[in-house]
Design an enzyme around this catalytic site. Structure first.
Site, PDB file in Angstrom:
ATOM      1  N   SER A 709       7.435  13.382  86.466  1.00 16.26           N
ATOM      2  CA  SER A 709       8.068  12.141  86.018  1.00 16.26           C
ATOM      3  C   SER A 709       9.078  12.353  84.896  1.00 16.26           C
ATOM      4  CB  SER A 709       6.995  11.150  85.550  1.00 16.26           C
ATOM      5  OG  SER A 709       6.108  10.844  86.611  1.00 16.26           O
ATOM      6  N   LYS A 752       3.754   2.502  82.277  1.00 17.65           N
ATOM      7  CA  LYS A 752       4.843   3.102  81.518  1.00 17.65           C
ATOM      8  C   LYS A 752       5.729   2.040  80.867  1.00 17.65           C
ATOM      9  CE  LYS A 752       5.027   7.253  84.420  1.00 17.65           C
ATOM     10  NZ  LYS A 752       5.805   8.013  85.418  1.00 17.65           N
TER      11      LYS A 752
END
Length: 807
Positions: A709, A752
């Site tokens: 990521s 997130k």
């Protein structure tokens, strides 16, 4: 007494007034060549060996053998007896027979009234088959007879003495032995005759007899017989010892039985109630009242019958009694008959939990389906999310909304399959598994059953694999006939509503995960935590610390201060602890008489809880080139991640630190390769890569980090380090990159984004392919942030870097 005495006894015991059948002498001879002088008629034997000088009756049943015996009687010739290799062969071929046999004389041939044929034979000598002859309606073979040599030596004489002693020792251990046999063994002086007599009467297995028959050497023959007799003596000693012990035990049990019967008679005369009969009657009524399935009731009645005929002091009595107690106390037909009210259930769920709209909707859907189809199979739900988000408490709310009993079993650290399936009744202290124990405790067959911490089940070992044992429990197609090892009968679990909880899915085995409907619970935003604290946590901690609302209150600003400066988590457990700490501080002041009541405000928090534990250091850490802010997912929610890159003189090496995993290292290498491949487009000199090493570091090096990521953040950090242009301090990014510059989708978007909002960021750059996850982001967070959807790294450069790249 010699062998002839045994022969006379045998003939006398088998005397029959019928003469040999006249049909043998009157029938015309069959058309086949005469048997040569060096050949012999062969009769196959099943499991029987006849030794020389011994007499034995035989029953002849097969046509082949009858023809052979009748021809031998007609021609007044002896027969050869050979044992078959396999008893099941009905028509044995020459290959199916042993090669060594016994020449036998027919002493008597009788046809009984029932049509059976009987022959009494006496063995003459051993022979070995040379070849079989064709053209006869029975077996005929050329043989080589063996004449026993009349030799004697000290070795043979010593063996004869030992053989007599060992044979008499065996007979002493054996019951009902004829005196004639003992006298014969004592009086025989011929070694071959003694060996054959002992083998005939004291060796039981036909294969061992055949082995002895085939030993032509007298010393080897006696040695083998002695070896078998030694083994037989030891077996007989052990057998006799066991019989003696059994007789003693039986005598003691008979004495106890007589005493118990006398006690029953005395109690009856005194008019005292017979406790055993009353107990049996009580259990019988309990079996009837339990309304078990037919198969289970049949098993219970069978065990009850065994119990009825068993002494109370027997160890097995208590085992059977405990087993029957378990069977009768299980809720075979008891169900919670609550009326399903969708509106009331919605009210209860909203009362107990703030937010969680997706989970509440799924529960209400389940209730609606159950109301329309009461006999349908219950689904297996699995709540997955970080600690403290309300997974376990949600199960209690579901039970309250559905008016069912609630039971919970923690699976954390479970490593024994028997904890699920139970132990077999053969073990002392055996019990059913946790599933059946919990069902019994609930008292209904349709409770809400929460299986907590499923991701922390221990790995399988010699105790079995508990996760595999759960497959049957959590499969709606199988759990209707769940069999616990202790019960050994089927129990229907299809009406139980199983709910699993886990922090992560990765450690749950695939087959087990496939049987559950996974519902993810993500972390809460600051606004959601504030509402949860105001609705539930403050009141709970006031009661826990003995405070009333009039004595102590806490303002919203104080709660927000605790959320932002003292807790950084996905759930609310630490938030509740810190609120409790603040209340305990006030409780101590009130108990000392310093104040009568107090309100906790945001400026009091530092004095009560100490200095701030978390700071928003984004602006400080991105004020220099080479630093980019990424977003990461953790088991306890989302978090921000700083990627730091710096140049130093060298020859183009890439240095990676911060305890990075293999996938994250590969992302850094891919980002560097992408920057090098686009050097011209990015206005970077190729010489800069040759004369400098690049060091990429991710702070918090004690924490392992992995995953793709951070690819976009690494690319931006590397470009910032080479171009010496800073990255905007209020921008965070996530996404995997390819060598073509494409931004690929990643997971954990909601967590997130919430972490970015919690850290005070303003802009979040996400992969364009993750737009499908936008709806899962709370509306309050969406209104707080600006979203940039990336298709390639060029979109990220135009937003994240402060200076324009165009020249």
């Amino acid at each position: 007494m010699q062998i002839k005495d045994l022969k006379n006894i045998l003939l006398g015991s088998t005397t029959n007034k019928e003469e040999p059948s006249s049909a043998i002498t009157q029938e015309a001879p069959a058309q086949f060549p005469p048997v040569p002088n060096d050949a012999m008629i062969i009769v196959p034997m099943r499991g029987t060996v006849l030794f020389p000088q011994n007499v034995s009756p035989l029953v002849i049943g097969r046509k082949l053998s009858i023809n052979a015996v009748q021809e031998a009687v007609r021609s007044e010739k002896p027969i050869g007896l050979l044992m078959q290799l396999r008893d099941k062969d009905e028509e044995p071929n020459p290959d199916d027979l042993y090669s060594v046999g016994t020449v036998a004389e027919i002493l008597r041939y009788i046809t009984a009234p029932d049509g059976t044929h009987h022959v009494i034979c006496q063995g003459v000598q051993r022979f070995r088959v040379q070849e079989f002859l064709q053209g006869y309606p029975f077996l005929v073979a050329r043989i080589e007879p063996y004449e026993e040599p009349e030799t004697s030596s000290q070795d043979v004489e010593a063996r004869v003495i030992t053989l007599k002693q060992k044979a008499l020792e065996v007979l002493a251990q054996t019951q009902q032995v004829p005196d004639e046999l003992i006298n014969a063994i004592q009086s025989i002086t011929s070694p071959p005759m003694l060996a054959d007599l002992v083998a005939s009467y004291l060796i039981s297995k036909a294969v061992e007899k055949q082995e002895i028959l085939a030993l032509f050497d007298i010393q080897a023959r006696i040695d083998r017989i002695l070896e078998l007799l030694n083994y037989q003596v030891e077996v007989l000693k052990i057998s006799n010892k066991i019989n003696e012990q059994t007789q003693e035990t039986m005598g003691q049990r008979q004495r106890e039985f007589v005493l118990r019967e006398q006690m029953k008679a005395i109690q009856k005369e005194l008019g005292e109630e017979e406790g055993g009969a009353a107990e049996i009657e009580e259990i019988s009524k309990a079996i009837s009242a339990a309304k078990m399935p037919e198969e289970v009731e049949k098993q219970a009645r069978k065990e009850l019958a065994r119990l009825q005929h068993m002494p109370d002091a027997s160890g097995e009595y208590s085992m059977i009694r405990t087993y029957l107690d378990w069977l009768t106390e299980l809720p075979w037909s008891v169900s919670s008959a609550g009326v399903i009210d969708i509106a009331k259930a919605r009210e209860i769920l909203n009362e107990d939990h703030y937010g969680l709209d997706k989970i509440k909707k799924r529960i209400l859907e389940f209730l609606a389906v159950r109301k329309l189809n009461p006999n349908g199979k219950s689904p297996i739900l699995c709540f997955v999310g970080p600690p403290g988000v309300g997974k376990t408490s949600l199960g209690r709310s579901i039970a309250r909304a559905t008016e069912r009993e609630f039971i919970r079993a923690s699976l954390g650290g479970l490593h024994d399959e028997a904890e699920i399936r139970g132990h077999r009744r053969t073990y002392i202290g055996a019990l059913p598994g946790n599933v059946i124990q919990s069902i019994r405790k609930a008292g209904t067959n349709n409770p809400v059953f929460m299986l907590d911490e499923m991701d922390k089940i221990g790995s399988g070992g010699f105790h079995g694999d508990p996760s595999s044992a759960l497959l049957e429990v959590l499969d709606p197609e199988q759990n209707s006939t769940f069999r616990d090892n202790y019960l050994a009968v089927a129990f229907d679990l299809s009406h139980v509503m199983f709910i699993g909880t886990a922090n992560v899915l990765d450690s749950i085995p695939g087959p087990l995960r496939d049987r559950m409907e996974v519902i993810e619970l993500t972390g809460y935003t600051s606004e959601e935590k504030l509402q949860i604290a105001k609705r539930y946590l403050v009141h709970r901690q006031q009661e826990s610390n003995g405070l009333s609302p009039e004595q102590c209150t806490i303002t919203d600003d104080a709660i927000l201060t605790i959320i932002q400066d003292y807790t950084r988590e996905a759930g609310c457990r630490n938030l509740e602890r810190e609120i409790g700490s603040a209340f305990r501080h006030v409780a101590m002041r009130i108990a000392e008489g310093i104040v009568m009541s107090e309100q906790i405000d945001s400026e009091h928090i530092a004095d009560i809880l100490g200095p701030k534990r978390f700071y928003s250091d984004v602006a400080m850490r991105t004020s220099v080139p080479g630093v980019a802010t990424g977003l990461a997912w953790t088991p306890v929610g989302g978090d921000i991640l700083f990627i730091e890159a710096t140049r130093l003189p060298g020859d183009g090496k890439l240095i990676l630190t911060g305890q990075l995993g293999e996938v994250m290292k590969e992302s850094a290498q891919a980002a560097l390769s992408l920057v090098k491949s686009r050097a011209n487009e990015l206005n970077l000199s190729p010489e800069i890569f040759k004369k400098n090493d690049i060091h990429v570091h991710v702070p918090a090096g004690a924490i392992p980090k992995d995953g793709p990521s951070a690819g976009v953040a690494m690319f931006i950090a590397l470009f910032s380090a080479f171009s010496e242009r800073t990255v905007h301090s209020n921008v965070a990014m996530t996404g995997e990159i390819s060598l073509r510059g494409l931004v690929l989708p990643v997971g954990g978007i909601k967590e997130k984004v919430i972490a970015a909002a919690r850290a005070g960021l303003k802009t979040v750059m996400l992969p364009a392919l993750n737009k499908k996850d936008f709806e899962e982001i709370p509306e309050a967070v969406r209104n707080q942030l600006r979203f940039i959807w990336l298709e390639n790294v060029d979109d990220a450069l135009s937003i994240a870097v402060e200076n324009d790249l165009k020249t």
